[in-house]
Design an enzyme around this catalytic site. Structure first.
Site: not given
Ligand code: GTP
Length: 395
Positions: A314, A271, A279, A284, A288
Site C-alpha cells: 500500500e 502510504d 482489508n 481484500h 484492491d
Molecule cells: N488488498 C490488498 N492489501 C494489500 C496489498 N498489498 C499489501 N496489502 C495490505 O496492506 C496492509 C499493510 O499493513 P501495515 O504495513 O500494517 O500498514 P497499515 O495497516 O497501513 O498501517 P500504517 O502504515 O502504520 O498506517 C497489510 O494488511 C497488507 O496485507 C494488496 O495488493 N491488496
C-alpha cells in the site's frame, strides 16, 4: 516523345514471376511472425498485404496460360490496390489507431471496378489506363498511412519505425511516379512504356523486401516493448512499479531530460494509513479497489513528464519534475487532501481513507536515487509517527 537515354530491355513475365515469388516468401515469413505474435499489431493484415500480391500474380499467370477473357487480366492491378489498402489498415492497427474500414473498402472497390471497366472495353487506349489508375489509387492509400507513422516516429523514434517510414515514403513516391511514367504518352511509345514498367518492377521488388524486413523488425521491437512493460508495470493499478520508475528515470537521464538527481526533481512517498483495517473490515477485494482508486487519483495529479508509481503493497510514490521545494509541499498537501475527500468506490460501498506523505528533494547533483528515496521514506515514517494524514518534508 522519345526518351533521351537508352533503356535496357527487360523480360516482364520473368520479373513478374520474381515479384510473385518474393511476395510469397514475404507473406510466409510475415505469417510466421503473425502466428508467433498471435496476430497482434495488425500482423495478419501485413501478411495479407504480401499474400494478395503473390496470389494476384499467380492467378494472372494461370489465367493467361488458360487464355481467360481480357477483363480477368486486370487481376494483377486489382491485387496491388487491395494490397495497398491492407497496408493502410495494417499501419493503423499496428499503431493502435481506429480502423476506418468502410471508406478504405469503398475507395478500393471503386478503384478495382474502374480497372475492370476500362479493361472490359477491349479498346487498347482504355485498357492501358488500368495500370496507372490502380497505381495512383495505391499511392493514395499508402499515402494515407504516412501521417500517423510520421507522428508516431516523432514521438517514439526507433530504427524499425524509421525503416518503415522510409520504405513507405519511397513506395508512395514510386507508385505515384510509376503511375505517370508507364503511360505511353509519357514514355514515348508503348514499347518504351513496357520497358519503364519493367524497371519499376525491379524497384518494387526491393521495396517489398524492405517492407517485410521493417514489419518483422517492428514486431520484434513491439514484443520487446510489451515484455518490458510487463516487467515495469504494476498489474493491479497499471502504474509503474519500483523497477519501472528506476528504469524510466535512468532513460530520462540518458536523454538529458533529468540531470543526475537534478534539484528540480521531487520524490513523494505515499502510504495509506491503517490499510490493514480496510482489508480486515471490508475484505481484500475492497482493499484492491482502494489501491486501484489511488492509482487513478495519482495519475490525475501528475503531468506527462512526472511519474506515478506503486512501490509495493500500500506504498506509492510520485516523482515531480521541475518543481521548487515550496511548490512540492503544496502539491503533496493537495494530494493528501484529495485522498481524504475521495470516497473510494467498490462493490462493498464507499470507503474513506487517508494517506501519509514524505517528500524529499535532492541535496545536490550527486545524490543517488536510492538515497533520495530513503530520505523520502524516512520523512514518511516521521509523518506516521506524528499522527498520520499529514505531509512531512526531509531535510
Ligand atoms: N488488498 C490488498 N492489501 C494489500 C496489498 N498489498 C499489501 N496489502 C495490505 O496492506 C496492509 C499493510 O499493513 P501495515 O504495513 O500494517 O500498514 P497499515 O495497516 O497501513 O498501517 P500504517 O502504515 O502504520 O498506517 C497489510 O494488511 C497488507 O496485507 C494488496 O495488493 N491488496
Amino acid at each position: 516523345m522519345q526518351t533521351p537515354f537508352h533503356l535496357p530491355t527487360l523480360d516482364i513475365p520473368t520479373l513478374l514471376i520474381v515479384y510473385q515469388v518474393v511476395a510469397m516468401l514475404m507473406a510466409v515469413v510475415t505469417l510466421g511472425g503473425a502466428w508467433s505474435a498471435r496476430g497482434r499489431h495488425g500482423l495478419w493484415l501485413w501478411a495479407g498485404a504480401f499474400g494478395v500480391i503473390a496470389l494476384a500474380q499467380l492467378l494472372r499467370a494461370l489465367l493467361v496460360s488458360f487464355g481467360a477473357p481480357t477483363p480477368w487480366l486486370s487481376i494483377g492491378h486489382i491485387g496491388g490496390v487491395i494490397s495497398s489498402a491492407l497496408v493502410l489498415l495494417a499501419v493503423r492497427s499496428f499503431l493502435g489507431l481506429r480502423l476506418h474500414r468502410l471508406p478504405v473498402i469503398l475507395f478500393t472497390g471503386l478503384a478495382c471496378l474502374a480497372s475492370v471497366l476500362v479493361v472490359s472495353t477491349g479498346q487498347p487506349q482504355w485498357s492501358l489506363l488500368s495500370l496507372p489508375l490502380t497505381l495512383a489509387a495505391s499511392a493514395l492509400l499508402r499515402g494515407f498511412a504516412l501521417p500517423p507513422i510520421i507522428r508516431s516516429w516523432n514521438s517514439r523514434g526507433g530504427f524499425a519505425l524509421g525503416l518503415m517510414l522510409v520504405d513507405l515514403s519511397l513506395s508512395v513516391a514510386a507508385y505515384a511516379l510509376r503511375a505517370i511514367t508507364v503511360t505511353p504518352a509519357f514514355a514515348g511509345s508503348l514499347e518504351q512504356a513496357v520497358t519503364v514498367n519493367g524497371l519499376w518492377l525491379l524497384l518494387f521488388i526491393v521495396l517489398l523486401t524492405g517492407q517485410a524486413f521493417a514489419v518483422l523488425l517492428l514486431v520484434n521491437s513491439e514484443l520487446q516493448r510489451s515484455l518490458w512493460s510487463m516487467v515495469e508495470i504494476d498489474p493491479l493499478t497499471s502504474l509503474l512499479n519500483r523497477r519501472g520508475m528506476k528504469n524510466r528515470i535512468g532513460r530520462l537521464r540518458q536523454r538529458g531530460l533529468v540531470a543526475k538527481a537534478a534539484p528540480s526533481v521531487v520524490v513523494a512517498m505515499i502510504d495509506f494509513d491503517h490499510f490493514k483495517q480496510i482489508n480486515d473490515r471490508h475484505g481484500h477485494a475492497a482493499g484492491d479497489a482502494v489501491l486501484r482508486g489511488l492509482g487513478r487519483l495519482l495519475l490525475n495529479h501528475v503531468r506527462p513528464n512526472d511519474l506515478a508509481v506503486r512501490m509495493g503493497g500500500e506504498e506509492f510514490a510520485v516523482v515531480w519534475q521541475d518543481v521548487s521545494a515550496e511548490d512540492a509541499v503544496k502539491l503533496a498537501e493537495r494530494l493528501r487532501q484529495s485522498v481524504e475527500d475521495e470516497l473510494f468506490g467498490s462493490e462493498f460501498g464507499a470507503i474513506q481513507c487517508t494517506v501519509s506523505i514524505g517528500i524529499a528533494m535532492p541535496r545536490g547533483q550527486e545524490e543517488a536515487l536510492d538515497d533520495l528515496l530513503g530520505r523520502a521514506d524516512a520523512a514518511l515514517y516521521k509523518a506516521k509517527r506524528e499522527g498520520r494524514n499529514r505531509v512531512e518534508r526531509a531535510y
